[in-house]
Design a protein around this motif. Structure first.
Motif, PDB file in Angstrom:
ATOM      1  N   VAL A 100      -2.742  13.956   1.181  1.00  7.12           N
ATOM      2  CA  VAL A 100      -2.140  12.237   1.845  1.00  7.12           C
ATOM      3  C   VAL A 100      -0.976  12.277   1.985  1.00  7.12           C
ATOM      4  O   VAL A 100      -0.095  13.448   1.911  1.00  7.12           O
ATOM      5  CB  VAL A 100      -2.441  11.808   0.123  1.00  7.12           C
ATOM      6  CG1 VAL A 100      -4.121  11.442  -0.343  1.00  7.12           C
ATOM      7  CG2 VAL A 100      -2.242  12.448  -1.094  1.00  7.12           C
ATOM      8  N   ALA A 101      -0.568  11.370   2.818  1.00  6.97           N
ATOM      9  CA  ALA A 101       0.993  10.920   3.013  1.00  6.97           C
ATOM     10  C   ALA A 101       1.744  10.731   1.763  1.00  6.97           C
ATOM     11  O   ALA A 101       2.710  11.237   2.593  1.00  6.97           O
ATOM     12  CB  ALA A 101       0.675   9.481   4.264  1.00  6.97           C
ATOM     13  N   GLY A 102       1.546  10.240   0.979  1.00  6.40           N
ATOM     14  CA  GLY A 102       2.492  10.610  -0.497  1.00  6.40           C
ATOM     15  C   GLY A 102       1.811   9.398  -1.213  1.00  6.40           C
ATOM     16  O   GLY A 102       0.758   9.254  -1.834  1.00  6.40           O
ATOM     17  N   ILE A 103       2.381   8.768  -1.854  1.00  2.77           N
ATOM     18  CA  ILE A 103       2.264   7.514  -2.852  1.00  2.77           C
ATOM     19  C   ILE A 103       2.526   6.213  -2.018  1.00  2.77           C
ATOM     20  O   ILE A 103       3.539   5.560  -2.119  1.00  2.77           O
ATOM     21  CB  ILE A 103       3.367   7.968  -4.590  1.00  2.77           C
ATOM     22  CG1 ILE A 103       3.903   9.044  -4.813  1.00  2.77           C
ATOM     23  CG2 ILE A 103       2.736   6.704  -5.258  1.00  2.77           C
ATOM     24  CD1 ILE A 103       4.417   9.770  -5.853  1.00  2.77           C
ATOM     25  N   TYR A 104       0.368   5.408  -3.407  1.00  3.21           N
ATOM     26  CA  TYR A 104       0.341   3.888  -2.386  1.00  3.21           C
ATOM     27  C   TYR A 104       0.708   3.065  -3.527  1.00  3.21           C
ATOM     28  O   TYR A 104       0.880   3.999  -4.684  1.00  3.21           O
ATOM     29  CB  TYR A 104      -0.650   4.293  -2.062  1.00  3.21           C
ATOM     30  CG  TYR A 104      -0.605   4.900  -0.413  1.00  3.21           C
ATOM     31  CD1 TYR A 104      -1.141   4.073   0.645  1.00  3.21           C
ATOM     32  CD2 TYR A 104      -0.652   6.648  -0.697  1.00  3.21           C
ATOM     33  CE1 TYR A 104      -0.928   4.686   1.653  1.00  3.21           C
ATOM     34  CE2 TYR A 104      -0.851   7.001   1.067  1.00  3.21           C
ATOM     35  CZ  TYR A 104      -0.949   5.896   1.842  1.00  3.21           C
ATOM     36  OH  TYR A 104      -0.958   7.360   2.917  1.00  3.21           O
ATOM     37  N   SER A 105       0.700   1.674  -3.461  1.00  2.00           N
ATOM     38  CA  SER A 105       1.079   1.230  -4.202  1.00  2.00           C
ATOM     39  C   SER A 105      -0.537   1.106  -5.171  1.00  2.00           C
ATOM     40  O   SER A 105      -0.198   0.497  -6.064  1.00  2.00           O
ATOM     41  CB  SER A 105       0.612  -0.247  -3.561  1.00  2.00           C
ATOM     42  OG  SER A 105      -0.389  -0.295  -2.967  1.00  2.00           O
ATOM     43  N   ALA A 106      -1.260   1.631  -4.926  1.00  2.00           N
ATOM     44  CA  ALA A 106      -2.651   2.178  -5.619  1.00  2.00           C
ATOM     45  C   ALA A 106      -3.368   2.841  -4.518  1.00  2.00           C
ATOM     46  O   ALA A 106      -2.813   3.828  -3.701  1.00  2.00           O
ATOM     47  CB  ALA A 106      -3.636   0.749  -5.563  1.00  2.00           C
ATOM     48  N   ASP A 107      -4.631   3.324  -5.502  1.00  2.00           N
ATOM     49  CA  ASP A 107      -5.805   4.565  -5.777  1.00  2.00           C
ATOM     50  C   ASP A 107      -5.853   4.096  -3.281  1.00  2.00           C
ATOM     51  O   ASP A 107      -7.102   3.184  -3.595  1.00  2.00           O
ATOM     52  CB  ASP A 107      -6.474   4.861  -5.492  1.00  2.00           C
ATOM     53  CG  ASP A 107      -6.984   6.382  -5.625  1.00  2.00           C
ATOM     54  OD1 ASP A 107      -7.145   6.169  -4.196  1.00  2.00           O
ATOM     55  OD2 ASP A 107      -7.689   6.763  -5.722  1.00  2.00           O
ATOM     56  N   PRO A 108      -5.550   4.557  -2.086  1.00  2.00           N
ATOM     57  CA  PRO A 108      -6.233   4.130  -0.821  1.00  2.00           C
ATOM     58  C   PRO A 108      -7.409   3.789  -1.049  1.00  2.00           C
ATOM     59  O   PRO A 108      -7.975   3.612  -0.428  1.00  2.00           O
ATOM     60  CB  PRO A 108      -5.512   4.909  -0.331  1.00  2.00           C
ATOM     61  CG  PRO A 108      -5.004   6.157  -0.335  1.00  2.00           C
ATOM     62  CD  PRO A 108      -4.901   5.304  -2.099  1.00  2.00           C
ATOM     63  N   ARG A 109      -8.822   5.028  -2.052  1.00  2.00           N
ATOM     64  CA  ARG A 109      -9.884   5.799  -1.401  1.00  2.00           C
ATOM     65  C   ARG A 109     -10.152   3.815  -2.173  1.00  2.00           C
ATOM     66  O   ARG A 109     -11.390   3.650  -2.059  1.00  2.00           O
ATOM     67  CB  ARG A 109      -9.514   7.004  -2.118  1.00  2.00           C
ATOM     68  CG  ARG A 109      -9.398   8.253  -1.201  1.00  2.00           C
ATOM     69  CD  ARG A 109     -10.083   8.983  -2.649  1.00  2.00           C
ATOM     70  NE  ARG A 109      -9.283   9.203  -3.914  1.00  2.00           N
ATOM     71  CZ  ARG A 109      -8.930   9.994  -4.742  1.00  2.00           C
ATOM     72  NH1 ARG A 109      -9.126  11.356  -4.661  1.00  2.00           N
ATOM     73  NH2 ARG A 109      -8.059   9.736  -5.713  1.00  2.00           N
ATOM     74  N   LEU A 110      -9.748   3.718  -3.014  1.00  2.00           N
ATOM     75  CA  LEU A 110      -9.935   2.222  -4.403  1.00  2.00           C
ATOM     76  C   LEU A 110     -10.184   1.216  -4.008  1.00  2.00           C
ATOM     77  O   LEU A 110     -10.716  -0.164  -3.566  1.00  2.00           O
ATOM     78  CB  LEU A 110     -10.237   2.383  -5.699  1.00  2.00           C
ATOM     79  CG  LEU A 110     -10.292   3.393  -6.073  1.00  2.00           C
ATOM     80  CD1 LEU A 110     -10.064   3.536  -7.577  1.00  2.00           C
ATOM     81  CD2 LEU A 110     -12.180   3.874  -6.159  1.00  2.00           C
ATOM     82  N   VAL A 111      -7.703   0.763  -3.334  1.00  4.71           N
ATOM     83  CA  VAL A 111      -7.772  -0.175  -2.959  1.00  4.71           C
ATOM     84  C   VAL A 111      -7.088  -0.381  -1.104  1.00  4.71           C
ATOM     85  O   VAL A 111      -6.340   0.476  -0.724  1.00  4.71           O
ATOM     86  CB  VAL A 111      -6.683  -0.803  -3.689  1.00  4.71           C
ATOM     87  CG1 VAL A 111      -5.934  -1.673  -3.073  1.00  4.71           C
ATOM     88  CG2 VAL A 111      -7.014  -1.047  -5.295  1.00  4.71           C
ATOM     89  N   LYS A 112      -8.091  -0.911  -0.800  1.00  2.91           N
ATOM     90  CA  LYS A 112      -8.173  -0.631   1.026  1.00  2.91           C
ATOM     91  C   LYS A 112      -6.858  -1.284   1.649  1.00  2.91           C
ATOM     92  O   LYS A 112      -5.886  -0.533   2.805  1.00  2.91           O
ATOM     93  CB  LYS A 112      -9.108  -1.297   1.644  1.00  2.91           C
ATOM     94  CG  LYS A 112     -10.403  -0.458   1.662  1.00  2.91           C
ATOM     95  CD  LYS A 112     -10.426   0.871   1.969  1.00  2.91           C
ATOM     96  CE  LYS A 112     -12.403   1.300   1.324  1.00  2.91           C
ATOM     97  NZ  LYS A 112     -12.562   3.291   1.326  1.00  2.91           N
ATOM     98  N   ASP A 113      -6.222  -2.030   1.220  1.00  4.84           N
ATOM     99  CA  ASP A 113      -4.531  -2.817   1.389  1.00  4.84           C
ATOM    100  C   ASP A 113      -3.413  -1.926   0.415  1.00  4.84           C
ATOM    101  O   ASP A 113      -2.529  -2.436   0.319  1.00  4.84           O
ATOM    102  CB  ASP A 113      -5.134  -4.023   1.791  1.00  4.84           C
ATOM    103  CG  ASP A 113      -4.998  -4.764  -0.191  1.00  4.84           C
ATOM    104  OD1 ASP A 113      -5.591  -4.155  -0.847  1.00  4.84           O
ATOM    105  OD2 ASP A 113      -4.913  -5.942   0.071  1.00  4.84           O
ATOM    106  N   ALA A 114      -3.672  -0.777  -0.103  1.00  4.61           N
ATOM    107  CA  ALA A 114      -2.553  -0.534  -1.239  1.00  4.61           C
ATOM    108  C   ALA A 114      -1.942   0.064   0.339  1.00  4.61           C
ATOM    109  O   ALA A 114      -2.542   0.658   0.797  1.00  4.61           O
ATOM    110  CB  ALA A 114      -3.237   1.118  -1.506  1.00  4.61           C
ATOM    111  N   GLN A 115      -0.526   0.151  -0.457  1.00  9.99           N
ATOM    112  CA  GLN A 115       0.743   0.324   0.830  1.00  9.99           C
ATOM    113  C   GLN A 115       1.337   2.081   0.055  1.00  9.99           C
ATOM    114  O   GLN A 115       1.568   1.827  -0.937  1.00  9.99           O
ATOM    115  CB  GLN A 115       1.859  -0.945   0.961  1.00  9.99           C
ATOM    116  CG  GLN A 115       0.824  -2.214   0.833  1.00  9.99           C
ATOM    117  CD  GLN A 115       0.977  -1.989   2.833  1.00  9.99           C
ATOM    118  OE1 GLN A 115       1.576  -1.534   3.207  1.00  9.99           O
ATOM    119  NE2 GLN A 115      -0.604  -2.717   2.504  1.00  9.99           N
ATOM    120  N   LEU A 116       1.904   2.781   1.710  1.00  9.75           N
ATOM    121  CA  LEU A 116       2.955   3.744   0.991  1.00  9.75           C
ATOM    122  C   LEU A 116       3.876   2.971   1.096  1.00  9.75           C
ATOM    123  O   LEU A 116       4.344   2.556   1.605  1.00  9.75           O
ATOM    124  CB  LEU A 116       2.567   4.352   2.217  1.00  9.75           C
ATOM    125  CG  LEU A 116       2.977   5.972   2.263  1.00  9.75           C
ATOM    126  CD1 LEU A 116       2.612   6.908   1.691  1.00  9.75           C
ATOM    127  CD2 LEU A 116       3.389   6.233   3.989  1.00  9.75           C
TER     128      LEU A 116
END
Length: 803
Positions: free
Chosen positions: A225-241
């Motif tokens: 993964v590229a890093g830490i997102y504002s939410a789990d990108p697998r569950l929240v598609k518009d999560a931001q890195l």
């Protein structure tokens, strides 16, 4: 002599097959330097396969041999696919010997240390193979068994003994040649030389611990993964890195149970200079998250996180509930067993603690050990829970986010909500539910809100007033383009100003009645209580006293946009410290208006360097006033008359000596040189002033009366150049050796610097890419409109970076 090292760590998923090994080798070649340290985990599922083989051996299962043979074949296949025949033959031969060695250990007593010895093969195989592959790719490397220097005693969570390990590592590194060193992660040895594994996520921990011991500048953890997102990108598609995260926020996220980063990995940061980057080995260009050591002022959550399998432990105490519960929690934290969240119920005298399944058994063992000391009467274990949390410095002080969180959780089968004492998280434990819809709704409600930016302006002169007008015109467009709300919070002159967190009208701010005297300690006290998500300081002054506070702006997490040259041209040590401070606190320092007004000079240099180019030399005409004077001067009119004309037109400073001295050009050249990567002090730039020493000390009126003394030397310089078919221009330049000078020079009449429009600046940038034909930037380099435009362009860049 100290070596500036970097550490790169690659996990098992990054080394899953031959293609992954090749990708990692290319990353190492591109993103590392000789002397860097590369930490590796076991390839793919190698550790799991070794554990399975050990389990089969414990049961005396006939399948043990076949399972081991399959693992050795997997390793041999990797070697044969990646290396040339001769080198592959050597390593395959070693694998055959290790096959027999492992089989022999499996037939004997499988003690803890023997098991650890068997598990160590995974990392050793990876390190040996990657070092060989790098060397065959002309990226010379050796491998190092971390058991030679990492010392730790066996325990549930082994901690590296820094005092023992540091000198051993120094010896190991000194014995290696000047090349990259591939180091095994996860393993160390005890005082008797027996193998000890570092437990859960030990490879990441060993990477940051290695960086601390080697005094490395950074650790980059490459994973899937590229890093830490504002939410789990697998569950929240518009999560931001998240490009940056403070250490205390990252630690809180890992403590709660994030799978991206673990608490032990972050421990060495506090006692070292390293920064930690998280990047994706499968897509290195997809961005990264930088963990920086120092916290910043914030009052909002940055992350919605969750753990979908939580175990609750409910403890009751024989007596003195509050004291014993507090003491037990402190003791658990000391042993790295703090719960993800907890709830004290004083009326029932019970303490409820939430643990991940990964940690709960170890916590129970420790609680049992401490039960007598803390008067624990009963421990009940309950399963079937999950956890949802908001993480971010100051989140508990954000009424809007707290309200949204409580509202959303009120509709769920809620057990309890707890806010951490340091206000870094707000956690809720609920009966097991499908988390995805809740996380999506929380993320949308919390992070799609517009972030609030407060702007505080210093400088109400020509440029300041022009920028305020420009801001008023473009504010609505900026707020439409970016998810931001912009508010002009303050406008100050040198002594007084207005401060209003409800917002000032930009057009009326210049004429409004000041409500504050500018006393810096008082102002900082007021600014520290600002209600915005981000505070931006615009320094539109030429004041050295304002620039002296840049370090304080950085420390408080304020962003700075400036047209003031003093900080950029200050002593190298101060300049470097400022750049570091802004980076450490996650703040931006934008200064494109300090040179060339609205011309994209600094930004062009920055973009070239970020793309991998190297700046070799910079030259040009950096003063609009001096550009005008020497474009007009042809010897037919006395230079002093021309200077008087320029003064009457407002083309010079009120005291023309400020232009003629070349000091302003000298500062501009220093700023550009530093942006280009040169390390210089102002005194390193040779300066030829056009003001004779006798005239420099006169009062302004006396100087204006004595300007005729400039005529003869200027006419002589003009005539000397004319005889050679040249013209005179006031130039600034720095060469590839770092030699820099500012002063009058003779150049060919057809030279690009010789034929400019009146008041134009021109900058020629020579680089590796623009060596034969320099990159030339030309246009108005002064004026209220273009300088205000440069400040506004920096504000637009900041809005983009913060969105």
């Amino acid at each position: 002599m100290s070596v500036n090292r970097h550490v790169h760590k690659f996990g098992g998923s990054s080394l899953a097959d031959a293609g992954c090994f090749k990708r990692v080798a290319n990353i190492v070649a591109e993103h590392s330097q000789p002397h860097d340290l590369i930490v590796v985990s076991a390839a793919g599922k190698t550790t799991n396969r070794l554990l399975k083989i050990i389990e089969l051996a414990k049961q005396a299962d006939d399948a043990t041999g076949e399972a081991l043979k399959g693992l050795i074949e997997f390793q041999s296949k990797l070697v044969n696919e990646l290396l040339t025949e001769q080198k592959a033959k050597q390593i395959v031969s070693a694998l055959d010997r290790e096959h027999h060695q492992i089989a022999s250990v499996l037939e004997g007593e499988l003690s803890t240390f023997n098991i650890n010895q068997l598990l160590s093969f995974g990392e050793r195989w990876s390190a040996r193979l990657l070092a060989a592959l790098l060397s065959e790719l002309d990226c010379q490397a050796e491998w190092l068994d971390s058991r030679e220097f990492f010392k730790a005693e066996l325990s549930a969570q082994p901690q590296v003994d820094v005092e023992q390990s540091a000198p051993l590592l120094a010896q190991c590194l000194a014995a290696k040649s000047a090349c990259r060193i591939v180091v095994t992660g996860f393993i160390c040895s005890d005082s008797q030389g027996r193998t000890v594994t570092l437990g859960r996520n030990g490879s990441d921990y060993s990477a940051t611990e290695l960086a601390a011991l080697a005094d490395a500048i950074s650790t980059t953890i490459w994973s899937d993964v590229a890093g830490i997102y504002s939410a789990d990108p697998r569950l929240v598609k518009d999560a931001q890195l998240l490009e940056q995260l403070a250490l205390n926020e990252a630690s809180e996220l890992s403590r709660i149970g994030s799978s991206v980063l673990h608490a032990r990995t972050l421990e060495p940061l506090a006692r070292s200079r390293q920064k930690v980057n998280l990047r994706c080995s499968y897509a290195p260009k997809d961005g990264q998250t930088l963990i920086y050591r120092k916290g910043i002022k914030s009052n909002a959550a940055k992350i919605v996180t969750s753990v979908d399998d939580i175990v609750l432990l409910e403890l009751t105490f024989k007596q003195d509930f509050s004291r014993h519960a507090t003491g037990l929690l402190a003791e658990l934290a000391k042993n790295h067993l703090a719960p993800a969240t907890r709830h004290k119920h004083s009326e029932t005298g019970s303490l409820r603690m939430a643990y991940t399944r990964e940690l709960v058994d170890e916590a129970l063992t420790r609680i049992d050990h401490l039960a007598a000391q803390f008067q624990v009467q009963r421990v009940e274990r309950s399963e079937g829970y999950c956890l949802v949390a908001l993480v971010g410095a100051g989140v508990c002080d954000n009424p809007q986010q707290c309200y949204q969180f409580f509202q959303q959780l009120a509709e769920q089968p809620l057990e309890f909500i707890h806010s951490s004492a340091d206000k870094l998280s707000l956690c809720a434990v609920v009966r097991k539910i499908t988390l995805e819809p809740l996380l999506k709704e929380l993320h949308t409600n919390l992070f799609k809100q517009k972030r609030k930016l407060g702007l505080v302006v210093f400088g109400k002169g020509n440029i300041g007033s022009q920028w305020l007008s420009l801001f008023a015109e473009q504010k609505a467009e900026l707020e439409q383009r970016y998810p931001l709300s912009l508010s002009l919070a303050g406008v100050f002159s040198s002594q007084r100003g207005q401060l209003d967190f409800t917002g000032l009208d930009a057009k009326q701010a210049l004429t409004g009645e000041p409500n504050l005297t500018l006393i810096w300690p008082d102002l900082f006290d007021k600014l520290s209580r600002h209600p915005y998500d981000e505070l931006v300081v615009l320094d539109i002054t030429a004041s050295e006293s304002v620039s002296a506070y840049y370090s304080e702006f950085a420390r408080r997490g304020f962003h700075v946009i400036t047209a003031n040259k003093h900080a950029g041209a200050s002593e190298q040590a101060n300049y470097t410290a400022l750049k570091t401070s802004f980076a450490d606190h996650g703040s931006h320092w934008l200064s494109n208006a300090t040179v060339g007004a609205g011309l994209p000079v600094q930004s062009s240099i920055q973009h070239l360097r970020q793309a991998g180019d190297q700046i070799l030399a910079i030259s040009g005409i950096f003063s609009g006033t001096l550009s005008w004077l020497f474009q007009q001067y042809d010897g037919s009119v006395a230079f002093s008359e021309l200077l008087a004309d320029a003064l009457n037109q407002g083309l010079t400073e009120p005291d023309p000596r400020e232009d003629l001295s070349g000091n302003d050009v000298q500062r501009k050249l220093l700023i550009l040189a530093r942006e280009a990567g040169f390390s210089l002090e102002l005194d390193d730039i040779q300066l030829q002033s056009l003001v004779p020493e006798r005239l420099a000390g006169l009062a302004l009126e006396d100087f204006l009366d004595a300007m005729v003394e400039l005529d003869e030397p200027m006419l002589q310089a003009y005539n000397d150049a004319k005889r050679q078919g040249k013209v005179i221009r006031f130039l600034a330049k720095i060469n590839p050796q770092g030699q820099a000078e500012v002063g009058l020079a003779s150049i060919d009449e057809r030279h690009p610097f010789a034929n400019l429009k009146p008041c134009d600046n021109i900058f020629a940038i020579e680089s590796q890419w623009y060596k034969k034909n320099p990159l030339v930037i030309q246009g108005p380099g002064a004026g209220r409109e273009v300088t205000a435009g440069a400040l506004q362009a920096d504000l637009v860049s900041l809005c983009s970076a913060l969105s």
